[in-house]
Design a protein around this motif. Structure first.
Motif, PDB file in Angstrom:
ATOM      1  N   VAL A  74       0.851  -1.183   0.000  1.00 38.40           N
ATOM      2  CA  VAL A  74       0.000   0.000   0.000  1.00 38.40           C
ATOM      3  C   VAL A  74       0.891   1.238   0.000  1.00 38.40           C
ATOM      4  CG1 VAL A  74      -1.726   1.260   1.358  1.00 38.40           C
ATOM      5  CG2 VAL A  74      -1.804  -1.227   1.266  1.00 38.40           C
ATOM      6  N   ASP A  75       0.550   2.229  -0.818  1.00 32.54           N
ATOM      7  CA  ASP A  75       1.170   3.556  -0.767  1.00 32.54           C
ATOM      8  C   ASP A  75       0.134   4.488  -0.169  1.00 32.54           C
ATOM      9  OD1 ASP A  75       3.407   2.606  -2.106  1.00 32.54           O
ATOM     10  OD2 ASP A  75       2.812   3.410  -4.037  1.00 32.54           O
ATOM     11  N   LEU A  89       3.105   7.634  12.341  1.00 33.56           N
ATOM     12  CA  LEU A  89       3.057   6.187  12.116  1.00 33.56           C
ATOM     13  C   LEU A  89       4.066   5.447  12.983  1.00 33.56           C
ATOM     14  CD1 LEU A  89       2.562   6.258   8.264  1.00 33.56           C
ATOM     15  CD2 LEU A  89       0.841   5.828  10.022  1.00 33.56           C
ATOM     16  N   LEU A  90       5.237   6.034  13.196  1.00 30.65           N
ATOM     17  CA  LEU A  90       6.194   5.424  14.127  1.00 30.65           C
ATOM     18  C   LEU A  90       5.568   5.315  15.515  1.00 30.65           C
ATOM     19  CD1 LEU A  90       9.592   7.108  13.169  1.00 30.65           C
ATOM     20  CD2 LEU A  90       8.830   4.789  12.609  1.00 30.65           C
ATOM     21  N   GLY A  91       4.841   6.344  15.923  1.00 26.71           N
ATOM     22  CA  GLY A  91       4.167   6.331  17.210  1.00 26.71           C
ATOM     23  C   GLY A  91       3.085   5.267  17.317  1.00 26.71           C
ATOM     24  N   THR A  95       7.654   0.577  11.760  1.00 25.28           N
ATOM     25  CA  THR A  95       9.112   0.641  11.826  1.00 25.28           C
ATOM     26  C   THR A  95       9.651   1.053  10.462  1.00 25.28           C
ATOM     27  OG1 THR A  95       9.273  -1.720  11.325  1.00 25.28           O
ATOM     28  CG2 THR A  95       9.338  -1.097  13.647  1.00 25.28           C
ATOM     29  N   LEU A  96      10.802   1.735  10.481  1.00 24.49           N
ATOM     30  CA  LEU A  96      11.443   2.194   9.254  1.00 24.49           C
ATOM     31  C   LEU A  96      12.111   1.026   8.543  1.00 24.49           C
ATOM     32  CD1 LEU A  96      12.379   4.533   7.406  1.00 24.49           C
ATOM     33  CD2 LEU A  96      14.392   4.715   8.892  1.00 24.49           C
ATOM     34  N   VAL A  97      11.827   0.869   7.247  1.00 25.44           N
ATOM     35  CA  VAL A  97      12.499  -0.116   6.406  1.00 25.44           C
ATOM     36  C   VAL A  97      13.585   0.581   5.591  1.00 25.44           C
ATOM     37  CG1 VAL A  97      12.226  -1.764   4.496  1.00 25.44           C
ATOM     38  CG2 VAL A  97      10.479  -1.617   6.292  1.00 25.44           C
ATOM     39  N   LEU A 111       7.946   1.926   5.252  1.00 23.44           N
ATOM     40  CA  LEU A 111       7.745   1.492   6.632  1.00 23.44           C
ATOM     41  C   LEU A 111       7.214   0.066   6.633  1.00 23.44           C
ATOM     42  CD1 LEU A 111       5.951   4.659   8.084  1.00 23.44           C
ATOM     43  CD2 LEU A 111       8.352   4.032   8.317  1.00 23.44           C
ATOM     44  N   ALA A 112       7.204  -0.545   7.796  1.00 17.50           N
ATOM     45  CA  ALA A 112       6.571  -1.850   7.983  1.00 17.50           C
ATOM     46  C   ALA A 112       5.561  -1.724   9.109  1.00 17.50           C
ATOM     47  CB  ALA A 112       7.605  -2.917   8.320  1.00 17.50           C
ATOM     48  N   ASP A 113       4.419  -2.387   8.933  1.00 17.85           N
ATOM     49  CA  ASP A 113       3.427  -2.410  10.002  1.00 17.85           C
ATOM     50  C   ASP A 113       3.919  -3.350  11.102  1.00 17.85           C
ATOM     51  OD1 ASP A 113       2.726  -5.056   9.279  1.00 17.85           O
ATOM     52  OD2 ASP A 113       0.872  -4.453   8.280  1.00 17.85           O
ATOM     53  N   PRO A 114       3.178  -3.522  12.187  1.00 15.94           N
ATOM     54  CA  PRO A 114       3.674  -4.329  13.304  1.00 15.94           C
ATOM     55  C   PRO A 114       4.015  -5.782  12.977  1.00 15.94           C
ATOM     56  CG  PRO A 114       1.944  -2.900  14.088  1.00 15.94           C
ATOM     57  CD  PRO A 114       1.977  -2.758  12.579  1.00 15.94           C
TER      58      PRO A 114
END
Length: 139
Positions: A74-75, A89-91, A95-97, A111-114
């Motif tokens: 998803v973008d 989103l980090l909050g 996490t940063l990819v 980014l990556a989701d949880p």
């Protein structure tokens, strides 16, 4: 007759639960969790913000994500700045990819989701419009 996209399906492996992942994506997108879905369900959906739009669907799977890059992702385009959305989103638990932002302001953040599903954060439309105004010969 063409086909319509009905769901964007996201796999979810233990120990993360589909409902928890749906809550993360609900906070990202503003799409509410389907009212019939509950914690512990093997499938949890998000209602689309636009009638007839595709639902995001989170499904419990037995195996974790492999090391390969996602084939589909998803973008997202925020209504705030890309950098403000990145911090938000980090909050939420992303996490940063990789950081693909360019010195001139273009690019995106991966980014990556949880559970490790990758997604990209693009510039907002306002940021794109401002860049276009400032760089008319580079469009």
């Amino acid at each position: 007759m063409p086909s319509a996209v009905r769901h964007i399906t996201v796999n979810c492996a233990e120990p993360y639960e589909p409902y928890a992942l749906a809550e993360f994506w609900s906070a990202v997108t503003g799409c509410p969790v389907h009212p019939e879905d509950e914690r512990g369900d093997d499938e949890v959906g998000l209602l689309p913000l636009v009638e007839g739009g595709p639902m995001m669907l989170f499904i419990r799977v037995p195996d974790a994500k492999g090391e390969a890059r996602n084939r589909v992702h998803v973008d997202i385009q925020p209504d705030t700045t890309r950098d403000e959305e990145y911090q938000r989103l980090l909050g939420l638990g992303a996490t940063l990819v990789s950081d693909e932002r360019k010195p001139d302001g273009r690019g995106w953040i991966v980014l990556a989701d949880p559970v490790g599903n990758e997604f990209c954060v693009e510039r907002s439309q306002a940021e794109k419009d401002e860049w276009d105004r400032e760089h008319p010969d580079e469009n």
